[in-house]
Design a protein around this motif. Structure first.
Motif, PDB file in Angstrom:
ATOM      1  N   PHE A 264       0.863  -1.191   0.000  1.00 55.21           N
ATOM      2  CA  PHE A 264       0.000   0.000   0.000  1.00 55.21           C
ATOM      3  C   PHE A 264       0.897   1.237   0.000  1.00 55.21           C
ATOM      4  O   PHE A 264       1.466   1.585   1.038  1.00 55.21           O
TER       5      PHE A 264
ATOM      6  N   HIS B 298      -7.743   8.686 -12.147  1.00 54.37           N
ATOM      7  CA  HIS B 298      -7.466   8.729 -10.704  1.00 54.37           C
ATOM      8  C   HIS B 298      -6.652   7.517 -10.261  1.00 54.37           C
ATOM      9  O   HIS B 298      -6.323   7.394  -9.086  1.00 54.37           O
ATOM     10  N   SER B 299      -6.379   6.592 -11.193  1.00 52.92           N
ATOM     11  CA  SER B 299      -5.688   5.380 -10.759  1.00 52.92           C
ATOM     12  C   SER B 299      -4.353   5.250 -11.472  1.00 52.92           C
ATOM     13  O   SER B 299      -3.327   5.649 -10.941  1.00 52.92           O
TER      14      SER B 299
ATOM     15  N   ASP C 166      -4.059  -1.251 -12.552  1.00 53.89           N
ATOM     16  CA  ASP C 166      -5.064  -2.090 -11.903  1.00 53.89           C
ATOM     17  C   ASP C 166      -4.371  -2.998 -10.887  1.00 53.89           C
ATOM     18  O   ASP C 166      -3.691  -3.955 -11.264  1.00 53.89           O
ATOM     19  N   PRO C 167      -4.533  -2.717  -9.608  1.00 54.03           N
ATOM     20  CA  PRO C 167      -3.839  -3.528  -8.594  1.00 54.03           C
ATOM     21  C   PRO C 167      -4.298  -4.982  -8.583  1.00 54.03           C
ATOM     22  O   PRO C 167      -3.599  -5.837  -8.028  1.00 54.03           O
ATOM     23  N   ASN C 168      -5.442  -5.255  -9.180  1.00 49.81           N
ATOM     24  CA  ASN C 168      -5.934  -6.631  -9.204  1.00 49.81           C
ATOM     25  C   ASN C 168      -5.430  -7.423 -10.407  1.00 49.81           C
ATOM     26  O   ASN C 168      -5.716  -8.609 -10.528  1.00 49.81           O
TER      27      ASN C 168
ATOM     28  N   ARG D 259      -0.980  -1.531  -4.649  1.00 49.67           N
ATOM     29  CA  ARG D 259      -2.259  -0.822  -4.573  1.00 49.67           C
ATOM     30  C   ARG D 259      -2.125   0.599  -5.135  1.00 49.67           C
ATOM     31  O   ARG D 259      -1.022   1.084  -5.369  1.00 49.67           O
ATOM     32  N   LEU D 260      -3.259   1.247  -5.298  1.00 51.38           N
ATOM     33  CA  LEU D 260      -3.260   2.590  -5.891  1.00 51.38           C
ATOM     34  C   LEU D 260      -2.662   3.616  -4.929  1.00 51.38           C
ATOM     35  O   LEU D 260      -2.699   3.450  -3.719  1.00 51.38           O
TER      36      LEU D 260
ATOM     37  N   THR E  77      -2.581   6.817  -2.713  1.00 50.21           N
ATOM     38  CA  THR E  77      -3.592   7.436  -1.854  1.00 50.21           C
ATOM     39  C   THR E  77      -3.108   8.836  -1.511  1.00 50.21           C
ATOM     40  O   THR E  77      -2.003   8.989  -0.975  1.00 50.21           O
TER      41      THR E  77
ATOM     42  N   HIS F 213      -6.176   1.045   5.498  1.00 50.59           N
ATOM     43  CA  HIS F 213      -6.544   0.065   4.470  1.00 50.59           C
ATOM     44  C   HIS F 213      -5.576  -1.126   4.536  1.00 50.59           C
ATOM     45  O   HIS F 213      -5.983  -2.283   4.427  1.00 50.59           O
TER      46      HIS F 213
END
Lengths: 387, 330
Positions: free
Chosen positions: A98, A126-127, A130-132, A140-141, A143, A152
Motif C-alpha cells: 500500500f 485517478h488510478s 489495476d492492482p488486481n 495498490r493505488l 492514496t 486500508h
C-alpha cells in the motif's frame, strides 16, 4: 517560532550496511540483519542499483514534463530511491503493498508500468494501474489523503490473517502487507489508529515510514519531539530506525520484519531516515524553508552514489554503468513519448464506476449529459450543412 | 428458530438481528465490526448472540476508533470480505467521515470498477429516545450528498429484516440508517419473500388529497397524521421513502400527479437536506400537477436540543398536519 529542540535521546545508531562512501560495515546495530544481507548476490546488488537509477531518470523526465505543461503536477522521488528499492525488493510476490504517492521506485520494483503514475498526474485518471491485475505486483493505488492508506493496509492484513495465510510455516505462500507513509503522516490520527488495530489484531504487517525530514515546509521536529520510530514502541509494535539512503539496510531490515510478519509474529515499524532532495511537489519552493547546506549534506549521502561506489569496489566495470545510462535514458524518453501520447479520457469516465450496480439518479444524469453533448454535435453538423 | 415460522410479530431490533444472522449464514465473507458488538451484543443489542454463534473472526469487538473501523473495513473489502460496521450512535460517525466520504465512497471509481467495496455501515439514528447530545441526530444528508454511497433507512421490522440483507448483498457501499426509536415497537415480518427491492419507495397508505413522504421513524408519525386527518375528512397518501440514495422519484411523482399536493417530512435539519432535494425535484418535474408549493417539515437548523425539548424540535403529527392544512389552503 522556531522548531522545538528534540528531546535528548539515547537511541541506538540507525541500522546501516553501506556508509555514504560505499563501504560495507558490520557492527552491533546491523548484526541481527546480516543473515538477510547475506542472501544477496552480485546480480542483486546490480539490480538494486539499476532500479534506483531507472527511477531517478523517470523522476527527472516527469519533472521536466510538468515544467513543460504536460503534467498537472509532479511528486519527485529524488533522494528516496534507497529506502524504496531496498524495502520493495524485500517483499515477496504474494505480499501486498500500500503506497502513499511518492513510491515510484516501489511501483517499478513491483512491476507496474510507470506511465500510470504520469497518467495520474497528467489528469487523465485517478488510478493509473489495476492492482488486481497479477502483473502489477499487488501494488495498490496511490492514496493522496495523508495516512489514509495505513488503515486500508491494516484491514487488508487482518483479512490475510483471517484467511489463514499467516504463520503456516510455508514461506512461499504465507503473506504479509507493507504500507508506506511519511513523517507528516505520523501526525494523522489514521496512522495512530492503524497502529492500534495492527497491534490489537497482531496483523502480518510492516509499517514502512520514510522520514524525509520535511512535510512540505514543516520540519519533522514540528511533528514529533521524539524520534518517530519510538512511536511504534508505545503501541506495542517492535520498531527500528535505519539509514534510509542505504539500499542494503533497506532490504535486509525489511526482509527480516516481513519474514516476522509472514511467520505470525505481528506488525513492526521501520523508520527510514532519508531526504527529499527535490521539492514536495512541483508546486513547492523549498528554497523558502531550507538552506543549501542542509541539502548539500544529504546530497553527499545520496543512495545511488554510494551504491555505485560499492559496485565499483567489487569490480563492476565501466561498461555496466554506461549501458545502464543508455537504458535509463531510453526508458525516460519512452515515458516521455508515451505521456505525450496520452489522450484525454472519454467523458463516460465521469459516470462509469461511481457505483458497481445501477443507480437510478446518476444513470439519469448520465443520459441527460449524453443528450446534451450530442446536441452540440448535432448543431455543429447542421451548421456545416448550412454552409 | 424464528425462521421456521413464516410470519412473526417482532420488534425491528430483533428483525435486524435475524437479518444479520441470515447474512452471516449465507456468506462466510460477511463479518460484523464495531464497538461493543461482540460479547455485549451492541448498546442496542442488535448483534445479540451473534458473537457467541459465529466467533471472534466473524463478529469483531473493535478498538474504540470509528475511522479505524471504516478504514480497516475498506482493507478487508479489498481482501474479499463484506464488512458490516456498526457506528454506535449517529453523532459518533464523524471521526469516520473522512474514510467514508474520501475513501470508501470514491474507491470503486478510483479502481475503475476492478474492485468492489461491499461495505455496509449501520447507523442507529434519530430522536425520540431522550438521550444526551450527539445521540439523537439525523446526519443522513452528508452521506446522500456523497457520490459513491448508497443510503437506505427501514421503517418497519419487515424492512429491517430484508433491507439489511439486501444492503449486505449489494456490491456498493451502503449507509444503513436504523431509526432507533423504531427498534422496539413490534411489527409483522414475513420471512418468505421481501416486499420490494432495496431502492424502492413504497406507498404505506393510500389517499387522494395530499401526499406526505418521509423515511425511518418519520413514517410512523406520518401514518398517525393520516389517521387524524381522516377523522376530519382529509385523505392523505403516505410514502415511505426507504431509499435516500438513489431517491426513487417515480412513486412520489405518481402520487403527486394524483393529489396535486406534497409535504416532505424529516427529523433532519432543513438546510441542504434530503427533504429539500425532494422538494426541488418534484417542483421541477411535476410543476403542472402541483396545486400548491411543496412544503417541508423538518428539524430546525439548530443543534439537536437537550432531550427535554426534543418533542418541540422533532416534527410530530401536529406539525405535519399544519403543513397539510397549508398546502390545502391554495
Amino acid at each position: 517560532m522556531s522548531p522545538a529542540t528534540p528531546v535528548p535521546q539515547s537511541d541506538p545508531a540507525p541500522v546501516q550496511f553501506l556508509t555514504p562512501a560505499g563501504e560495507l560495515v558490520e557492527d552491533a546495530a546491523n548484526e541481527e540483519y546480516l543473515p538477510y544481507l547475506n542472501t544477496l548476490d552480485e546480480a542483486d546488488y546490480q539490480r538494486f542499483h539499476h532500479d534506483m537509477v531507472m527511477t531517478r531518470y523517470f523522476d527527472e523526465a516527469c519533472t521536466n514534463l510538468q515544467r513543460q505543461g504536460q503534467l498537472g503536477l509532479w511528486v519527485p522521488s529524488h533522494g528516496q530511491e534507497g529506502a524504496q528499492v531496498g524495502s520493495a525488493h524485500a517483499a515477496k510476490p504474494q505480499d501486498h503493498i500500500f503506497p502513499s504517492y511518492r513510491e515510484h521506485a516501489v511501483g517499478l520494483v513491483r512491476g507496474i508500468d510507470l506511465l500510470g503514475i504520469a497518467a495520474l498526474l497528467r489528469g487523465v485518471t485517478h488510478s493509473g494501474w489495476d492492482p488486481n491485475d497479477p502483473k502489477n505486483g499487488n501494488f495498490r493505488l496511490y492514496t493522496l489523503v495523508i495516512g489514509s492508506q495505513a488503515l486500508h493496509a491494516t484491514g487488508y492484513a487482518m483479512g490475510q490473517q483471517f484467511d489463514g495465510v499467516v504463520g503456516t510455516g510455508s514461506p512461499e505462500t504465507d503473506e504479509a502487507t507493507m504500507v508506506y507513509f511519511g513523517d507528516g503522516a505520523t501526525s494523522q490520527g489514521d496512522v495512530s489508529e492503524a497502529f492500534v488495530f495492527a497491534a490489537s489484531y497482531q496483523t502480518p504487517q510492516v509499517f514502512f515510514l520514510q522520514n524525509n525530514q520535511w512535510a512540505i515546509s514543516v520540519p519533522v521536529s514540528r511533528q514529533s519531539r521524539t524520534p518517530l520510530y519510538r512511536r511504534g514502541t508505545g503501541f506495542g509494535i517492535p520498531s527500528v530506525q535505519i539509514d534510509g539512503n542505504d539500499v542494503l539496510a533497506g532490504f535486509a531490515v525489511t526482509a527480516k520484519h516481513l519474514d516476522d510478519a509472514r511467520a505470525g509474529r505481528g506488525p513492526s515499524l521501520i523508520e527510514a531516515l532519508t531526504y527529499r532532495i527535490g521539492a514536495h511537489t512541483t508546486s513547492d519552493d523549498p528554497t523558502k524553508y531550507r538552506g543549501d547546506s542542509e541539502v548539500a549534506g544529504w546530497v553527499a549521502r545520496d543512495p545511488i552514489t554510494r551504491m555505485e561506489a560499492f559496485l565499483r569496489s567489487r569490480g563492476v566495470g565501466e561498461r555496466y554503468f554506461t549501458d545502464l545510462t543508455t537504458e535509463a535514458t531510453d526508458f525516460a524518453a519512452d515515458i516521455r513519448r508515451r505521456t505525450l501520447a496520452l489522450d484525454n479520457p472519454p467523458t463516460d469516465v465521469i459516470f462509469d464506476y461511481v457505483y458497481s450496480e445501477p443507480h437510478a439518479v446518476l444513470d439519469a444524469q448520465a443520459e441527460w449529459f449524453a443528450r446534451y453533448e450530442n446536441s452540440f454535435e448535432d448543431s455543429a453538423e447542421s451548421g456545416q450543412g448550412n454552409n | 428458530m424464528a425462521q421456521n415460522d413464516d410470519i412473526q410479530n417482532i420488534p425491528m431490533a430483533r428483525a435486524i438481528n435475524l437479518g444479520l444472522r441470515q447474512a452471516l449464514l449465507d456468506n462466510e465473507k460477511v463479518i460484523l465490526m464495531g464497538e461493543d458488538i461482540g460479547t455485549l451484543g451492541g448498546v442496542f443489542r442488535i448483534t445479540e448472540g451473534l458473537h457467541a454463534e459465529f466467533g471472534d473472526k466473524r463478529v469483531l469487538d473493535t478498538p474504540l476508533a470509528e475511522s479505524g473501523i471504516i478504514g480497516t473495513a475498506i482493507g478487508l473489502a479489498m481482501r474479499g470480505y463484506r464488512p458490516v460496521c456498526e457506528i454506535q450512535f449517529d453523532g459518533f460517525i464523524f471521526p469516520g467521515f473522512d474514510q467514508i466520504t474520501s475513501q470508501l465512497a470514491k474507491l470503486t471509481n478510483r479502481y475503475l470498477g476492478s474492485q468492489t467495496f461491499p461495505v455496509v455501515i449501520r447507523v442507529p439514528y434519530g430522536g425520540h429516545i431522550g438521550a444526551v447530545e450527539h445521540h439523537q441526530e439525523s446526519p443522513e444528508a452528508y452521506f446522500a450528498h456523497s457520490a459513491g454511497l448508497r443510503l437506505v433507512s427501514p421503517s418497519t421490522p419487515n424492512d429491517g429484516y430484508w433491507m439489511i440483507q439486501e444492503a449486505i448483498a449489494s456490491n456498493d457501499p451502503v449507509m444503513f440508517f436504523e431509526p432507533k426509536s423504531r427498534y422496539w415497537p413490534k411489527g409483522e415480518v414475513d420471512f418468505r419473500v421481501p416486499v420490494a427491492g432495496l431502492h424502492t419507495s413504497l406507498v404505506a397508505r393510500t389517499g387522494t388529497d395530499v401526499t406526505v413522504v418521509g423515511h425511518g421513524a418519520m413514517v410512523s408519525v406520518l401514518m398517525q397524521a393520516a389517521a387524524l386527518a381522516e377523522e376530519e375528512g382529509t385523505s392523505i397518501e403516505v410514502i415511505d421513502l426507504r431509499t435516500l440514495s438513489p431517491l426513487d422519484y417515480d412513486p412520489i411523482l405518481e402520487s403527486v400527479r394524483k393529489t396535486g399536493r406534497l409535504v416532505v417530512a424529516q427529523e433532519a435539519p432543513e438546510n441542504a437536506s434530503v427533504g429539500s432535494q425532494i422538494a426541488a425535484t418534484i417542483g421541477e418535474r411535476a410543476f403542472y400537477s402541483l396545486e400548491a408549493p411543496v412544503l417541508r417539515v423538518s428539524g430546525y437548523d439548530a443543534p439537536f436540543p437537550p432531550a427535554k425539548l426534543e418533542s418541540q424540535y422533532l416534527p410530530d403529527a401536529d406539525r405535519v398536519l399544519e403543513a397539510v392544512d397549508r398546502v390545502l389552503s391554495y
